[in-house]
Write a protein that holds these residues in place. Structure first.
Motif, short mmCIF file in Angstrom:
data_model
loop_
_atom_site.label_atom_id
_atom_site.label_comp_id
_atom_site.label_asym_id
_atom_site.label_seq_id
_atom_site.Cartn_x
_atom_site.Cartn_y
_atom_site.Cartn_z
N ARG A 60 40.35 41.12 46.94
CA ARG A 60 40.60 40.88 48.36
C ARG A 60 40.25 39.44 48.70
O ARG A 60 39.24 38.90 48.24
N THR A 119 49.21 43.89 49.68
CA THR A 119 48.44 43.41 50.83
C THR A 119 48.27 44.45 51.92
O THR A 119 47.67 44.15 52.96
N SER A 145 46.80 47.40 54.17
CA SER A 145 45.52 48.03 54.44
C SER A 145 45.61 49.49 54.02
O SER A 145 46.47 50.23 54.51
N GLU A 201 37.81 45.11 44.67
CA GLU A 201 37.74 46.50 45.12
C GLU A 201 38.33 47.44 44.08
O GLU A 201 39.38 47.18 43.51
N PHE A 221 38.33 46.36 54.90
CA PHE A 221 38.30 44.92 54.64
C PHE A 221 39.31 44.21 55.54
O PHE A 221 38.99 43.17 56.14
N THR A 222 40.51 44.77 55.65
CA THR A 222 41.55 44.16 56.48
C THR A 222 41.11 44.07 57.93
O THR A 222 41.24 43.01 58.58
N PRO A 242 43.53 38.36 56.13
CA PRO A 242 43.24 39.15 54.92
C PRO A 242 44.39 39.09 53.94
O PRO A 242 45.57 39.00 54.32
N SER A 285 32.93 48.27 45.16
CA SER A 285 33.41 46.92 45.39
C SER A 285 32.33 45.91 45.02
O SER A 285 31.14 46.18 45.19
N ALA A 326 45.42 39.84 49.36
CA ALA A 326 45.05 40.50 48.11
C ALA A 326 45.86 39.93 46.97
O ALA A 326 46.92 39.33 47.17
#
Length: 261
Positions: free
Chosen positions: A150, A179, A181, A160, A104-105, A115, A242, A117
């Protein structure tokens, strides 16, 4: 979802007026209004009704065609949608969830978005039968379970949940922050780099609890994506599920005919 009424534009016009400021120079008015409407759309919830063309034209002292051109531009960019007889409504562009394997990152950075969280938790749990089978470990073995929402540029995009074998990644809970990754932590701390994954995608509807997490409405459609990621030796690294907001994503797939025979 409640919708705004056009009436005299009220609060919406006030916000747009601040964003437009003083309109000067006839050739630039349409572009200034377009930028103001784009900023208004970005800061508004989806399905927010824009003030009518008449109201905008009167407020900013321009022809309705100038306003219409600005809205046409936003519609082409996917920032608004028109509904005949009702007006123009804010919509947020959808991101393409492609077949390219990225975290995702990595994906958000690739798109030029920041990105982030929130609602992060990481804990040890005993592997259930399904998780154990996916990770190729014994049922009851300890796994690290990571959950978080996220975000991209501060907007909630996905919820997620993932599981990793604790024996392979000792002290992962201490090494992970909200946050970080996950894949970068695995590479940096354990020398493990996920290289490919098996994914299944299903259409689901958000429960009230998940809708709160993702800042949307219960019952809204979402993509439920299960991922089983492997390293370059074929060993399973993680197994998780997710939920991606259906109003913010589309799924891209490349398909072809099977070879004869």
């Amino acid at each position: 979802m409640a919708r705004s009424k056009h009436s005299d534009g009220g609060e919406e016009i006030g916000l747009l007026a601040v964003q437009v400021g003083d309109l000067t120079g006839e050739p630039g008015k349409g572009e200034q209004i377009r930028k103001a409407l784009a900023a208004f759309a970005a800061s508004s919830r989806p399905d927010t009704l824009l003030p009518s063309e008449r109201v905008l034209a009167e407020q900013f002292g321009v022809a309705r065609m100038t306003v219409r051109g600005a809205i046409d531009s936003l519609e082409s960019a996917g920032l608004v949608r028109r509904e005949p007889g009702r007006g123009a409504f804010v919509q947020h562009p959808r991101l393409t969830h492609s077949e390219i394997f990225r975290s995702f990152t990595e994906d958000m950075r690739f798109r030029g978005m920041e990105p982030g969280a929130r609602d992060f938790s990481a804990r040890l749990e005993a592997a259930t039968e399904a998780v154990a089978a996916a990770l190729d470990i014994a049922e009851g073995d300890p796994v690290v379970r990571i959950e978080r929402v996220r975000t991209a540029d501060g907007t909630a995009m996905a919820y997620e949940t993932t599981n990793l074998p604790a024996s392979r990644f000792p002290d992962l809970i201490e090494k992970m922050s909200e946050t970080d990754s996950l894949y970068e932590v695995l590479d940096r701390s354990y020398g493990v780099r996920p290289e490919n994954a098996e994914q299944t995608v299903a259409i689901d509807r958000l429960s009230p609890e998940d809708a709160v997490r993702l800042e949307t409405q219960a019952g809204e459609p979402c993509f439920a994506i299960e991922r089983k990621a492997h390293d370059n030796m074929g060993k399973t690294v993680e197994f998780g599920r997710s939920l991606y907001r259906g109003d913010r994503y589309v799924i891209e797939m490349h398909v072809g005919r099977a070879a004869d025979g």
